[in-house]
Each structure stands twice: as C-alpha cells, then as structure tokens.
Write a protein that holds these residues in place. Sequence first.
Motif, PDB file in Angstrom:
ATOM      1  N   PHE A   1       0.845  -1.190   0.000  1.00 13.25           N
ATOM      2  CA  PHE A   1       0.000   0.000   0.000  1.00 13.25           C
ATOM      3  C   PHE A   1       0.885   1.247   0.000  1.00 13.25           C
ATOM      4  N   ILE A   2       0.814   2.006  -1.082  1.00 16.58           N
ATOM      5  CA  ILE A   2       1.708   3.140  -1.291  1.00 16.58           C
ATOM      6  C   ILE A   2       1.056   4.449  -0.867  1.00 16.58           C
ATOM      7  N   THR A   3       1.784   5.229  -0.082  1.00 14.80           N
ATOM      8  CA  THR A   3       1.354   6.578   0.262  1.00 14.80           C
ATOM      9  C   THR A   3       2.328   7.582  -0.355  1.00 14.80           C
ATOM     10  N   CYS A   4       1.887   8.825  -0.471  1.00 14.21           N
ATOM     11  CA  CYS A   4       2.704   9.900  -1.066  1.00 14.21           C
ATOM     12  C   CYS A   4       3.271   9.491  -2.426  1.00 14.21           C
ATOM     13  N   PRO A   5       2.428   9.008  -3.342  1.00 11.60           N
ATOM     14  CA  PRO A   5       2.939   8.550  -4.638  1.00 11.60           C
ATOM     15  C   PRO A   5       3.500   9.668  -5.506  1.00 11.60           C
ATOM     16  N   ASP A   6       3.248  10.924  -5.142  1.00 12.64           N
ATOM     17  CA  ASP A   6       3.824  12.029  -5.904  1.00 12.64           C
ATOM     18  C   ASP A   6       5.344  12.055  -5.808  1.00 12.64           C
TER      19      ASP A   6
ATOM     20  N   GLY B   1      -1.286  -1.470  -3.930  1.00 12.20           N
ATOM     21  CA  GLY B   1      -2.490  -0.810  -3.458  1.00 12.20           C
ATOM     22  C   GLY B   1      -2.228   0.655  -3.144  1.00 12.20           C
ATOM     23  N   PHE B   2      -3.246   1.334  -2.645  1.00 10.07           N
ATOM     24  CA  PHE B   2      -3.167   2.782  -2.379  1.00 10.07           C
ATOM     25  C   PHE B   2      -3.365   3.041  -0.892  1.00 10.07           C
ATOM     26  N   HIS B   3      -2.574   4.002  -0.379  1.00  7.84           N
ATOM     27  CA  HIS B   3      -2.584   4.318   1.050  1.00  7.84           C
ATOM     28  C   HIS B   3      -2.734   5.823   1.287  1.00  7.84           C
ATOM     29  N   GLY B   4      -3.299   6.511   0.302  1.00  6.17           N
ATOM     30  CA  GLY B   4      -3.570   7.923   0.456  1.00  6.17           C
ATOM     31  C   GLY B   4      -2.498   8.838  -0.118  1.00  6.17           C
ATOM     32  N   THR B   5      -2.905  10.055  -0.437  1.00  7.80           N
ATOM     33  CA  THR B   5      -1.991  11.048  -1.006  1.00  7.80           C
ATOM     34  C   THR B   5      -1.121  11.692   0.054  1.00  7.80           C
ATOM     35  N   VAL B   6      -1.743  12.082   1.180  1.00  6.94           N
ATOM     36  CA  VAL B   6      -1.006  12.814   2.220  1.00  6.94           C
ATOM     37  C   VAL B   6      -0.973  12.064   3.545  1.00  6.94           C
ATOM     38  N   HIS B   7      -1.565  10.867   3.591  1.00  8.83           N
ATOM     39  CA  HIS B   7      -1.562  10.036   4.800  1.00  8.83           C
ATOM     40  C   HIS B   7      -2.141  10.802   5.987  1.00  8.83           C
ATOM     41  N   ALA B   8      -3.282  11.439   5.749  1.00  5.63           N
ATOM     42  CA  ALA B   8      -3.927  12.234   6.794  1.00  5.63           C
ATOM     43  C   ALA B   8      -5.062  11.456   7.445  1.00  5.63           C
ATOM     44  N   LYS B   9      -5.642  12.041   8.501  1.00  3.87           N
ATOM     45  CA  LYS B   9      -6.794  11.430   9.141  1.00  3.87           C
ATOM     46  C   LYS B   9      -8.018  11.679   8.271  1.00  3.87           C
ATOM     47  N   SER B  10      -8.554  10.625   7.720  1.00  7.87           N
ATOM     48  CA  SER B  10      -9.649  10.751   6.763  1.00  7.87           C
ATOM     49  C   SER B  10     -10.886  11.405   7.374  1.00  7.87           C
ATOM     50  N   THR B  11     -11.175  11.071   8.619  1.00  5.29           N
ATOM     51  CA  THR B  11     -12.377  11.632   9.246  1.00  5.29           C
ATOM     52  C   THR B  11     -12.258  13.141   9.416  1.00  5.29           C
ATOM     53  N   GLU B  12     -11.052  13.639   9.685  1.00  3.95           N
ATOM     54  CA  GLU B  12     -10.849  15.082   9.829  1.00  3.95           C
ATOM     55  C   GLU B  12     -10.977  15.784   8.481  1.00  3.95           C
ATOM     56  N   LEU B  13     -10.426  15.178   7.436  1.00  7.98           N
ATOM     57  CA  LEU B  13     -10.562  15.749   6.090  1.00  7.98           C
ATOM     58  C   LEU B  13     -12.029  15.780   5.677  1.00  7.98           C
ATOM     59  N   MET B  14     -12.744  14.717   5.997  1.00  7.07           N
ATOM     60  CA  MET B  14     -14.167  14.643   5.660  1.00  7.07           C
ATOM     61  C   MET B  14     -14.956  15.694   6.432  1.00  7.07           C
ATOM     62  N   ALA B  15     -14.646  15.865   7.703  1.00  5.27           N
ATOM     63  CA  ALA B  15     -15.358  16.845   8.519  1.00  5.27           C
ATOM     64  C   ALA B  15     -15.087  18.266   8.043  1.00  5.27           C
ATOM     65  N   ALA B  16     -13.872  18.514   7.568  1.00  7.18           N
ATOM     66  CA  ALA B  16     -13.482  19.860   7.159  1.00  7.18           C
ATOM     67  C   ALA B  16     -14.007  20.238   5.777  1.00  7.18           C
ATOM     68  N   GLY B  17     -13.962  19.287   4.848  1.00  2.69           N
ATOM     69  CA  GLY B  17     -14.318  19.629   3.471  1.00  2.69           C
ATOM     70  C   GLY B  17     -15.383  18.788   2.834  1.00  2.69           C
ATOM     71  N   GLY B  18     -15.973  17.880   3.615  1.00  4.31           N
ATOM     72  CA  GLY B  18     -16.984  17.009   3.046  1.00  4.31           C
ATOM     73  C   GLY B  18     -16.375  16.037   2.052  1.00  4.31           C
ATOM     74  N   PRO B  19     -17.204  15.232   1.395  1.00  2.00           N
ATOM     75  CA  PRO B  19     -16.683  14.264   0.423  1.00  2.00           C
ATOM     76  C   PRO B  19     -15.827  14.902  -0.658  1.00  2.00           C
TER      77      PRO B  19
END
Length: 275
Positions: free
Chosen positions: A70-75, A96-114
């Motif tokens: 599972f790869i994170t920070c693929p940039d 597999g994929f492990h996110g772009t910035v490896h952040a807390k998904s629930t916080e990103l969702m709460a801040a900016g929605g889907p």
Amino acid sequence: MKYIKIASSALNGLRGLLLFALVSAFWGCGSPSGKPDAGGIAISFDDHFIKEWYQLRPLFQKYNAKATFFITCPDSLNAEEIAMLKQLEIEGHEIGFHGTVHAKSTELMAAGGPKGYIETELEPGLRHMHAAGFKPTSYAHPGGNHNDRVDSVLLAKGFTILRDVAISRRKFKGFQLYAWPPRWMNAIYYAFDGEQKVDALMIDYDEVTEEEVGEAIQEAKENGTALMVFGHEPLYSAPENGKYGFNVSFLAAVLREADQQKLKFYTMSELPKVK
C-alpha cells in the motif's frame, strides 16, 4: 450518596456493555467459517519503504509468497521506485493505495466534506499512481482512521476492499493495557463472504509473537479462512530513532509457517473475488 452509587453502578454497567461489544467484535463466539481448502494468508505492507520491500524478494520467492504493498505519497515516486514496484507486480504482488497525504480521513471529511476529502487525499495520489502505470483497487486506511462516510466514498471510487488496522497489544506510557490472542480476533480472518471492509493484524516489532501468529495460521487453516496481517518498514534489529516496522526474521518465520501449513497466499484484492 444514593444517587452517586446509582450513577456509579450505571457507569460500570455501561463499561461492561462496551467491553462486551468490543470483545464480541474481535473474539466472537467461535472462529468464523470460510471455505474448505481455501485457508490462506494475506500479507500487506504500508507507507513508502519501497527499496526495503524490494530487498525482500528472495524471501518471497523462497516460499512462493505474494503480498500487497500500500503506497502513500505517490507524488514522490521516482523512476527507480516505479521500476521496483512494477517488477513486484510482475511477480504476482499487488500495488495498493494508502492515500496522497496520509492524513486522518475523518478530519478531512469533517473539514471539506466528500469533495474536499476526494480532492485532498484521493485524486492527486491516484493521478500519480495512474501516470506510473498502476491502477489500485485496494485501499489501506492511513492510521486505521475512517468512518462510514469515508468508506462510502472509497467504495464509490471503485476500491473493492478497504483494509483497517487490528492490534493485539496496546500499551500506554510503557504499561501494557491489554493483550488479545490473535487466534480469538475474528476480525482478522477473511471468511470469503464478499466483505469489502476488513481488518489486518499489525505484526510490527513487539506487537505479536511468533507463537501467536503460528496459532492464528493454524486457525485459518482449520476454518478455511484467510489470516490478514500487515507491517511497515522491514527491520533487521530493534527499532531506533522513532522507526517503526517488523523484524525481517519474524516475517521469515510467518512465511515459513504458512508454507509448512500449506496455506495459500492471497493479495488483498483477491479476497472478495474468491467464489
């Protein structure tokens, strides 16, 4: 005083119910049943230790094992790392994929929605993965952080399996709070029922013993399920300077035991496809 006692009793009862629910979720009333002769193990690795993972190839080849990375920070993937991942893919492993910035998904969702979550954590990294020639269909939650809103977005984006984190031991300020035998943790066994939200047991340093994993492997074999485990960086000694990862000799013992028990090696995306 009477009311204090009543409140205390109610609190203790609530604690008991929460403990029961937690134990039931992981331990259950017996191991899950899978499919006869399908018993196996699904090993995965998280983050961006690509060169270190690549050096494990002789070990994987020795036991004809495959895993999911599972790869994170693929940039930040360079040409050498992309070539290594492609070679791993050729040899039967999954990327597999492990996110772009490896952040807390629930916080990103709460801040900016889907929309904000997708634009920050998913789309940028997936563009880099696709540009490098990879089309991941499995996703590992960064830090095991997620909720139903996050899961629904990931499934809508086409991921076929979402992997969470299960921990056998929990410590706080050097004191061990609990230790659960992995053979009793139902959540870490895939029952080949098409489930898309799963948990994998962390095998990083000092998280679980060889004996405990051996028992879990036996459990998977007997019940026709797939034991799911994961780690981070391959280490050759005790971690220092804030490093976290698994001992390579420990991984070798896991692969050896799985091979001796004639377990099948699955990638994460293969699990929901087994009929």
